[in-house]
Design an enzyme around this catalytic site. Structure first.
Site, PDB file in Angstrom:
ATOM      1  N   SER A  46       0.842  -1.192   0.000  1.00  0.00           N
ATOM      2  CA  SER A  46       0.000   0.000   0.000  1.00  0.00           C
ATOM      3  C   SER A  46       0.880   1.245   0.000  1.00  0.00           C
ATOM      4  O   SER A  46       1.726   1.384  -0.870  1.00  0.00           O
ATOM      5  CB  SER A  46      -0.973  -0.039   1.178  1.00  0.00           C
ATOM      6  OG  SER A  46      -1.974   0.938   1.042  1.00  0.00           O
ATOM      7  N   HIS A  66      -8.363  -0.379   0.484  1.00  0.00           N
ATOM      8  CA  HIS A  66      -8.234  -1.595  -0.333  1.00  0.00           C
ATOM      9  C   HIS A  66      -9.591  -2.191  -0.725  1.00  0.00           C
ATOM     10  O   HIS A  66      -9.637  -3.285  -1.271  1.00  0.00           O
ATOM     11  CB  HIS A  66      -7.367  -2.656   0.364  1.00  0.00           C
ATOM     12  CG  HIS A  66      -6.022  -2.135   0.744  1.00  0.00           C
ATOM     13  ND1 HIS A  66      -5.032  -1.930  -0.178  1.00  0.00           N
ATOM     14  CD2 HIS A  66      -5.514  -1.753   1.934  1.00  0.00           C
ATOM     15  CE1 HIS A  66      -3.967  -1.440   0.424  1.00  0.00           C
ATOM     16  NE2 HIS A  66      -4.233  -1.325   1.714  1.00  0.00           N
TER      17      HIS A  66
END
Length: 170
Positions: A38, A150
C-alpha cells in the site's frame, strides 16, 4: 490527527525514508531487495532509487488526498480478524457484502498469515462481522484507520489518481 489519511501516509513515508537514509548514509546499509504494501510501496520505490524524495512525497500526498476524499464520502474502516481460517472469514464477508453497493461492503483485503486477515468495509457491516467472529471463537479488532482502504469504496480515489497521472505525463 495521525489517523487522517493525508497525515498518516505522509508520516509513515517520512519516517521510513529517514530510517532508510540514516541506515544508508551512516552505516552503509544498502538493501538488495525492497518491498512495501500500500503506501509502503512508495517507501520501497524511494529506497530502490526508483524516484527521488520530492517526487515520491508528491505522488504519495496526491494519492492520500484522493483517498481522504473517499473516506469522507463513504464511512468505513478495517477489521483485523485472528484465529479463524480464511473460508470462515470469507463466509462472514459474503453474508453481509452486497456486490456493487457502497452501503454494505465487506471485502477480505489483507492476508497477513494463515489465520490473520483484514476485512475492509462499511462501519455497520464491520460491527456485525466483529460480533460473528467473536461468536465463532475468533478475535476481531477494529483498526485505527480513517477508511475502508483496499475496498471498492476507494475505487473513485483510484480513478482520480490514475486520471491525474495521465494529465501529468502528457
Amino acid at each position: 490527527e495521525l489517523k487522517e489519511t493525508v497525515n498518516a501516509q505522509t508520516a509513515i513515508f517520512l519516517v521510513s525514508a529517514a530510517i532508510y537514509s540514516l541506515l544508508k548514509e551512516k552505516y552503509g546499509v544498502v538493501p538488495d531487495v525492497v518491498a512495501g504494501h500500500s503506501s509502503g510501496e512508495y517507501s520501497a520505490i524511494f529506497a530502490a532509487n526508483g524516484m527521488n524524495f520530492v517526487d515520491t512525497l508528491y505522488l504519495l500526498k496526491k494519492r492520500s488526498l484522493f483517498m481522504d476524499e473517499a473516506t469522507r464520502t463513504h464511512q468505513g474502516g478495517m477489521l483485523a480478524v485472528m484465529g479463524l481460517a480464511q473460508p470462515r472469514v470469507q463466509d462472514f464477508c459474503n453474508k453481509y457484502n452486497v456486490p456493487g453497493s457502497t452501503a454494505q461492503v465487506a471485502e477480505l483485503v489483507n492476508f497477513n498469515a494463515p489465520n490473520n486477515f483484514v476485512i475492509s468495509g462499511t462501519t455497520e457491516v464491520l460491527e456485525q462481522i466483529k460480533a460473528d467472529v467473536v461468536a465463532a471463537g475468533g478475535k476481531a479488532t477494529m483498526l485505527n484507520v480513517a477508511g475502508a482502504f483496499h475496498s471498492r469504496l476507494m475505487e473513485h480515489a483510484a480513478k482520480l489518481f490514475a486520471r491525474s497521472e495521465e494529465h501529468t505525463s502528457e
